[in-house]
Motif scaffolding. Structure first.
Motif: not given
Length: 157
Positions: A32-49
């Motif tokens: 079974a290939v699981a779909s990723p859950p629906a994502w809702t952008e939080p007000a604050s977050y960080s990431y490396v681009l």
């Protein structure tokens, strides 16, 4: 003329629908290939681009912080900014290429991918399987792809 073609179109759709399986469970030999859950952008977050399609030689890496739905900080991780020469205006210089990008929120990255799709570009988007945030976007408008990879994503940061 259109009315004569309509019954054929309905019959074709009905035939195609009849050829599908109503059993939603995968066969024992097919994982079974699981779909990723629906994502809702939080007000604050960080990431490396990371910008670039060659993982061994990225064009740039940026630590991005989003606060209240907007980019509040963006720091280049892989180059020391230098002052551009007086006779050439490259904008903010970063050494080899002299090119900086303006960092964006992940919602803006998804919007860019959607716009490119609507404009006819080949777009591939990969999502994180744990929380559904975008983890990679590849856009090719025909003159070579542009790629952005998201890592070290931390919601609420």
């Amino acid at each position: 003329m259109l009315l004569r073609k309509l019954p054929w179109a309905v019959a074709l759709v009905a035939l195609a629908a009849g050829c599908t399986s109503s059993d939603p469970s995968p066969s024992p030999t097919t994982p079974a290939v699981a779909s990723p859950p629906a994502w809702t952008e939080p007000a604050s977050y960080s990431y490396v681009l990371t910008r670039g399609c060659d993982d061994a030689k990225p064009l740039g890496r940026y630590q991005v912080t989003v606060t209240a739905g907007a980019v509040s900080a963006s720091d280049r991780l892989d180059a020391t900014p230098v002052t551009p020469s007086a006779d050439v205006d490259l904008g903010p210089a970063t050494g080899d290429s002299g090119e900086e990008i303006e960092a964006f929120t992940l919602a803006e990255l998804l919007e860019m991918a959607q716009t490119a799709t609507e404009d006819g570009a080949e777009v591939a988007t990969t999502y994180d399987t744990t929380d559904g945030h975008p983890s990679k976007v590849r856009i090719d408008v025909g003159d070579g792809p542009e790629c952005w990879t998201v890592s070290d994503y931390k919601a609420g940061a």
